[in-house]
Each structure stands twice: as C-alpha cells, then as structure tokens.
Motif scaffolding. Structure first.
Motif, mmCIF file in Angstrom:
data_model
loop_
_atom_site.group_PDB
_atom_site.id
_atom_site.type_symbol
_atom_site.label_atom_id
_atom_site.label_comp_id
_atom_site.label_asym_id
_atom_site.label_seq_id
_atom_site.Cartn_x
_atom_site.Cartn_y
_atom_site.Cartn_z
ATOM 1 N N VAL A 27 0.864 -1.178 0.000
ATOM 2 C CA VAL A 27 0.000 0.000 0.000
ATOM 3 C C VAL A 27 0.901 1.227 0.000
ATOM 4 O O VAL A 27 1.785 1.343 0.848
ATOM 5 C CB VAL A 27 -0.930 0.031 1.243
ATOM 6 C CG1 VAL A 27 -1.794 1.291 1.233
ATOM 7 C CG2 VAL A 27 -1.789 -1.222 1.307
ATOM 8 N N LEU A 29 0.849 5.607 -0.606
ATOM 9 C CA LEU A 29 0.101 6.851 -0.771
ATOM 10 C C LEU A 29 1.067 7.940 -1.211
ATOM 11 O O LEU A 29 2.009 8.269 -0.487
ATOM 12 C CB LEU A 29 -0.567 7.247 0.552
ATOM 13 C CG LEU A 29 -1.274 8.599 0.579
ATOM 14 C CD1 LEU A 29 -2.459 8.619 -0.382
ATOM 15 C CD2 LEU A 29 -1.712 8.937 1.997
ATOM 16 N N ILE A 50 -6.669 5.454 5.470
ATOM 17 C CA ILE A 50 -5.825 4.270 5.322
ATOM 18 C C ILE A 50 -5.390 3.767 6.695
ATOM 19 O O ILE A 50 -5.440 2.559 6.970
ATOM 20 C CB ILE A 50 -4.609 4.572 4.432
ATOM 21 C CG1 ILE A 50 -5.067 4.874 2.997
ATOM 22 C CG2 ILE A 50 -3.625 3.402 4.436
ATOM 23 C CD1 ILE A 50 -3.975 5.431 2.091
ATOM 24 N N PHE A 57 2.083 1.184 5.792
ATOM 25 C CA PHE A 57 1.955 1.612 4.404
ATOM 26 C C PHE A 57 2.990 2.690 4.136
ATOM 27 O O PHE A 57 3.448 3.369 5.046
ATOM 28 C CB PHE A 57 0.535 2.091 4.064
ATOM 29 C CG PHE A 57 0.053 3.295 4.820
ATOM 30 C CD1 PHE A 57 0.114 4.560 4.243
ATOM 31 C CD2 PHE A 57 -0.488 3.169 6.085
ATOM 32 C CE1 PHE A 57 -0.353 5.674 4.931
ATOM 33 C CE2 PHE A 57 -0.961 4.275 6.782
ATOM 34 C CZ PHE A 57 -0.882 5.534 6.204
ATOM 35 N N THR A 85 -3.572 6.709 -4.165
ATOM 36 C CA THR A 85 -3.329 5.485 -3.418
ATOM 37 C C THR A 85 -3.214 4.312 -4.379
ATOM 38 O O THR A 85 -4.035 4.181 -5.295
ATOM 39 C CB THR A 85 -4.490 5.215 -2.438
ATOM 40 O OG1 THR A 85 -4.709 6.370 -1.638
ATOM 41 C CG2 THR A 85 -4.211 4.013 -1.558
ATOM 42 N N LEU A 98 -11.343 6.965 -1.532
ATOM 43 C CA LEU A 98 -11.163 6.255 -0.272
ATOM 44 C C LEU A 98 -12.358 6.498 0.654
ATOM 45 O O LEU A 98 -12.853 5.567 1.304
ATOM 46 C CB LEU A 98 -9.866 6.689 0.418
ATOM 47 C CG LEU A 98 -8.553 6.383 -0.305
ATOM 48 C CD1 LEU A 98 -7.368 6.958 0.483
ATOM 49 C CD2 LEU A 98 -8.372 4.906 -0.552
ATOM 50 N N LEU A 111 -8.003 -2.350 0.847
ATOM 51 C CA LEU A 111 -6.635 -2.159 1.321
ATOM 52 C C LEU A 111 -5.958 -3.461 1.729
ATOM 53 O O LEU A 111 -4.751 -3.508 1.907
ATOM 54 C CB LEU A 111 -6.618 -1.196 2.507
ATOM 55 C CG LEU A 111 -7.039 0.231 2.215
ATOM 56 C CD1 LEU A 111 -7.148 1.030 3.510
ATOM 57 C CD2 LEU A 111 -6.086 0.912 1.237
#
Length: 114
Positions: A27, A29, A50, A57, A85, A98, A111
């Motif tokens: 993951v 961002l 998240i 992440f 993301t 999200l 996720l």
C-alpha cells in the motif's frame, strides 16, 4: 535504487521512483507532506482513512517535485490530482474515492493485501 532529497528531480528519475515505490510496497500513498505532517486536507484525510485499516503503508511526499510527480502519476493512473493510493500495484484513487469506499464498508477489503 535509493533516492535522496538532493537527487535530480528530472522526469525520468521521478517516473522510476514512482514505479519502484509502487512495485515494492503493498500500500502506497503519494501525498503532499508526510504521514506525520500532511500538507493539505485531502492528504490528511487519505492518511486517516488508510490508517484506520492498515498500520504499515508507504507514503511519498510529492511536494519537492510536484510537477514531475503529477505527470508521472497521471501517466500511471490516468488521475491528475494528489493524493493517489495504490494497493498491490493497482491504482485505487484519491481521498474522495477512499472516503466513498469507507462509506460503503469496502475500504478495509480494498486495502487488504492478503
């Protein structure tokens, strides 16, 4: 390849960094600022959403080379805004997407990398 703040911010280097970061993290961002100090409300909201479901992440601060990151990410995702993301190499969306996934109860499963 390791990148330092002093590295050249040319488009090719940024594109390579984007691809490597996406490939090496479950993951990730891409955001304005960092997890501890987001520099825009959308990035802050994405981190909050998240973090609710994932403890580990990667975040990448795009501000040092915003135009180059915007171009590289847009080429990869076909999405022009930041934050962005990616989960398991696939583009999920920005903070608005999200939030919609969270409202529908789908963010946790989106996720999940297992």
């Amino acid at each position: 390849m390791t990148f330092s703040p002093e590295s050249d911010h040319d488009a090719a280097a940024i594109e390579e960094r984007v691809e490597e970061t996406i490939a090496e993290n479950d993951v990730v961002l891409f955001m304005k600022g960092n997890r501890l100090m987001p520099q825009c409300g959308y990035s802050k909201r994405a981190v909050q959403l998240i973090s609710t479901h994932v403890s580990e992440f990667e975040t990448v601060d795009v501000l040092p080379a915003l135009p180059q990151y915007r171009e590289a990410l847009s080429d990869r995702s076909d999405w022009e805004t930041i934050p962005q993301t990616f989960v398991d190499g696939e583009f999920v969306g920005g903070s608005d997407v999200l939030a919609e996934l969270e409202e529908r109860g789908e963010l946790e499963s989106t996720l999940s990398t297992e």
